[in-house]
Design a protein around this motif. Structure first.
Motif, PDB file in Angstrom:
ATOM      1  N   LYS A 243       0.837  -1.198   0.000  1.00 15.38           N
ATOM      2  CA  LYS A 243       0.000   0.000   0.000  1.00 15.38           C
ATOM      3  C   LYS A 243       0.875   1.252   0.000  1.00 15.38           C
ATOM      4  CE  LYS A 243      -3.559   2.102   2.909  1.00 15.38           C
ATOM      5  NZ  LYS A 243      -4.453   2.457   1.810  1.00 15.38           N
ATOM      6  N   THR A 244       0.361   2.299  -0.615  1.00 14.79           N
ATOM      7  CA  THR A 244       1.035   3.602  -0.583  1.00 14.79           C
ATOM      8  C   THR A 244       0.138   4.610   0.125  1.00 14.79           C
ATOM      9  OG1 THR A 244       0.126   4.302  -2.709  1.00 14.79           O
ATOM     10  CG2 THR A 244       2.227   3.130  -2.749  1.00 14.79           C
ATOM     11  N   THR A 245       0.760   5.596   0.750  1.00 15.73           N
ATOM     12  CA  THR A 245       0.026   6.658   1.436  1.00 15.73           C
ATOM     13  C   THR A 245       0.497   7.999   0.910  1.00 15.73           C
ATOM     14  OG1 THR A 245      -0.101   5.295   3.435  1.00 15.73           O
ATOM     15  CG2 THR A 245      -0.585   7.637   3.674  1.00 15.73           C
ATOM     16  N   GLN A 246      -0.461   8.806   0.448  1.00 18.15           N
ATOM     17  CA  GLN A 246      -0.151  10.123  -0.098  1.00 18.15           C
ATOM     18  C   GLN A 246      -1.081  11.159   0.542  1.00 18.15           C
ATOM     19  OE1 GLN A 246      -0.562   8.398  -4.432  1.00 18.15           O
ATOM     20  NE2 GLN A 246       0.520  10.367  -4.527  1.00 18.15           N
TER      21      GLN A 246
ATOM     22  N   LEU B 288       6.165  16.075  -4.013  1.00 16.93           N
ATOM     23  CA  LEU B 288       5.001  15.255  -3.695  1.00 16.93           C
ATOM     24  C   LEU B 288       5.480  13.990  -2.991  1.00 16.93           C
ATOM     25  CD1 LEU B 288       3.259  15.703  -7.142  1.00 16.93           C
ATOM     26  CD2 LEU B 288       2.452  16.649  -4.995  1.00 16.93           C
ATOM     27  N   PRO B 289       5.109  13.807  -1.709  1.00 18.14           N
ATOM     28  CA  PRO B 289       5.618  12.644  -0.973  1.00 18.14           C
ATOM     29  C   PRO B 289       4.741  11.406  -1.127  1.00 18.14           C
ATOM     30  CG  PRO B 289       4.393  14.074   0.496  1.00 18.14           C
ATOM     31  CD  PRO B 289       4.322  14.717  -0.866  1.00 18.14           C
ATOM     32  N   CYS B 290       5.363  10.260  -0.897  1.00 21.79           N
ATOM     33  CA  CYS B 290       4.644   8.988  -0.902  1.00 21.79           C
ATOM     34  C   CYS B 290       5.319   8.054   0.103  1.00 21.79           C
ATOM     35  CB  CYS B 290       4.668   8.373  -2.306  1.00 21.79           C
ATOM     36  SG  CYS B 290       3.781   6.804  -2.425  1.00 21.79           S
ATOM     37  N   ASN B 291       4.536   7.479   0.984  1.00 21.09           N
ATOM     38  CA  ASN B 291       5.047   6.485   1.931  1.00 21.09           C
ATOM     39  C   ASN B 291       4.633   5.092   1.487  1.00 21.09           C
ATOM     40  OD1 ASN B 291       6.362   8.196   3.782  1.00 21.09           O
ATOM     41  ND2 ASN B 291       4.400   8.792   4.631  1.00 21.09           N
ATOM     42  N   HIS B 292       5.569   4.170   1.522  1.00 22.93           N
ATOM     43  CA  HIS B 292       5.298   2.770   1.142  1.00 22.93           C
ATOM     44  C   HIS B 292       6.140   1.872   2.007  1.00 22.93           C
ATOM     45  CE1 HIS B 292       8.600   4.106  -1.505  1.00 22.93           C
ATOM     46  NE2 HIS B 292       7.733   4.939  -2.075  1.00 22.93           N
TER      47      HIS B 292
ATOM     48  N   SER C  88       9.937   5.228   1.400  1.00 22.48           N
ATOM     49  CA  SER C  88       9.266   6.445   0.959  1.00 22.48           C
ATOM     50  C   SER C  88       9.944   6.965  -0.314  1.00 22.48           C
ATOM     51  CB  SER C  88       9.302   7.533   2.028  1.00 22.48           C
ATOM     52  OG  SER C  88      10.634   7.945   2.265  1.00 22.48           O
ATOM     53  N   SER C  89       9.216   7.796  -1.029  1.00 21.91           N
ATOM     54  CA  SER C  89       9.767   8.425  -2.221  1.00 21.91           C
ATOM     55  C   SER C  89       9.116   9.796  -2.390  1.00 21.91           C
ATOM     56  CB  SER C  89       9.547   7.561  -3.463  1.00 21.91           C
ATOM     57  OG  SER C  89       8.165   7.357  -3.703  1.00 21.91           O
ATOM     58  N   THR C  90       9.744  10.612  -3.239  1.00 22.91           N
ATOM     59  CA  THR C  90       9.240  11.956  -3.488  1.00 22.91           C
ATOM     60  C   THR C  90       9.315  12.252  -4.972  1.00 22.91           C
ATOM     61  OG1 THR C  90      10.022  12.720  -1.327  1.00 22.91           O
ATOM     62  CG2 THR C  90       9.496  14.416  -2.956  1.00 22.91           C
ATOM     63  N   LEU C  91       8.208  12.665  -5.526  1.00 20.75           N
ATOM     64  CA  LEU C  91       8.189  13.130  -6.908  1.00 20.75           C
ATOM     65  C   LEU C  91       8.459  14.624  -6.899  1.00 20.75           C
ATOM     66  CD1 LEU C  91       7.531  12.460  -9.920  1.00 20.75           C
ATOM     67  CD2 LEU C  91       5.230  13.305  -9.430  1.00 20.75           C
ATOM     68  N   ILE C  92       9.401  15.053  -7.703  1.00 22.30           N
ATOM     69  CA  ILE C  92       9.789  16.458  -7.721  1.00 22.30           C
ATOM     70  C   ILE C  92       9.482  17.051  -9.100  1.00 22.30           C
ATOM     71  CG2 ILE C  92      11.685  18.103  -7.428  1.00 22.30           C
ATOM     72  CD1 ILE C  92      13.071  15.792  -5.779  1.00 22.30           C
TER      73      ILE C  92
ATOM     74  N   CYS D  60       0.991   7.556  -6.760  1.00 22.78           N
ATOM     75  CA  CYS D  60       2.202   6.776  -6.468  1.00 22.78           C
ATOM     76  C   CYS D  60       1.781   5.316  -6.393  1.00 22.78           C
ATOM     77  CB  CYS D  60       2.786   7.272  -5.140  1.00 22.78           C
ATOM     78  SG  CYS D  60       4.109   6.270  -4.442  1.00 22.78           S
ATOM     79  N   ILE D  61       2.424   4.456  -7.155  1.00 22.18           N
ATOM     80  CA  ILE D  61       1.974   3.061  -7.292  1.00 22.18           C
ATOM     81  C   ILE D  61       3.173   2.132  -7.193  1.00 22.18           C
ATOM     82  CG2 ILE D  61       0.880   1.408  -8.851  1.00 22.18           C
ATOM     83  CD1 ILE D  61      -0.426   3.904 -10.216  1.00 22.18           C
ATOM     84  N   LEU D  62       3.010   1.049  -6.431  1.00 21.12           N
ATOM     85  CA  LEU D  62       4.045   0.019  -6.378  1.00 21.12           C
ATOM     86  C   LEU D  62       3.674  -1.098  -7.356  1.00 21.12           C
ATOM     87  CD1 LEU D  62       4.657  -0.277  -2.537  1.00 21.12           C
ATOM     88  CD2 LEU D  62       5.747   1.235  -4.203  1.00 21.12           C
TER      89      LEU D  62
END
Lengths: 109, 115
Positions: A3-6, A20-24, A70-74, A88-90
């Motif tokens: 699961k991802t959390t945005q 733009l943050p994303c937790n996974h 986690s990751s960040t789209l810039i 954000c998708i795994l």
């Protein structure tokens, strides 16, 4: 599926960078991190993806934490045309994308 | 335009009628996907094909939903005996088989309204 959390929404000013943050936290070793965006009244559009290293393309940069949880789209300089829902998708293999709710990005002139 | 093409863009139907949507993928993309998107939600996967083989269909919402890709090129999604809850955007995507990239390219969708 992992699961991802945005955040539900974010605001940015035009011509400023956007992160733009994303937790996974449950990501597995074979999961790629994909980002898609959906502009109003259009289908989703691929933005960028990565596995472990940071990635850059003409649209954006993807920064991936060392532990990959986690990751960040810039977006380096937001424009009004970047107003969209960002997902954000795994993804581990060549099958379906599992979309969450995404982050609605609003860009102010 | 060599992108994914969906037809029609909009469909209005009465409850109980059957509807069929068509998707033309990017040529030489052997994978084709169908998704459904309701208002305010992200797209939800329905089914996918590799060439003419339907490899995943357990996510189709009910037995009223079916999809075909008879010659491995275009695909159709049919909904029988439509219900008001079927009102949504139906999206098609295609991708090449190279797993490492497997970027999916989406069409603009078919918006279904069931009255």
């Amino acid at each position: 599926d992992a699961k991802t959390t945005q955040p539900n929404s974010m605001e940015s000013n035009e011509e400023e960078p956007v992160h733009l943050p994303c937790n996974h936290s449950t990501i597995s070793g074979t999961d790629y991190i994909h980002w898609y965006r959906q502009l109003p009244s259009q289908g989703p559009e691929y933005v960028i993806h990565g596995l472990t290293s940071n990635v850059n393309n003409r649209m954006a940069s993807l920064a991936i934490a060392e532990d990959r949880k986690s990751s960040t789209l810039i977006l380096h300089r937001a424009t009004l045309r970047d107003a969209a829902v960002y997902y954000c998708i795994l993804k581990w293999a060549g099958n379906m994308l599992t979309f969450g709710g995404g982050t609605r990005l609003m860009v102010k002139p | 335009d060599t992108g994914v093409s969906q037809d029609p863009r909009h469909k209005i139907t009465k409850r109980g009628q059957n509807v069929t949507f068509r998707c033309d993928p990017i040529s030489e993309h052997n994978r084709l996907y169908w998704y459904r998107q309701t208002l305010g939600q992200g797209p939800e996967f329905l089914t996918y094909f590799q060439n003419e083989a339907q490899l995943e269909k357990s996510r189709l919402l009910s037995d009223r939903f079916s999809a075909e890709r008879p010659k491995g090129s275009f695909s159709t999604l049919e909904i029988q005996r439509t219900e008001q809850g079927d009102s949504a955007m139906y999206l098609c995507a295609s991708s090449p088989q190279r797993l490492a990239k497997n970027i999916q390219y989406f069409g603009a969708g078919t918006r279904l309204s069931v009255l």
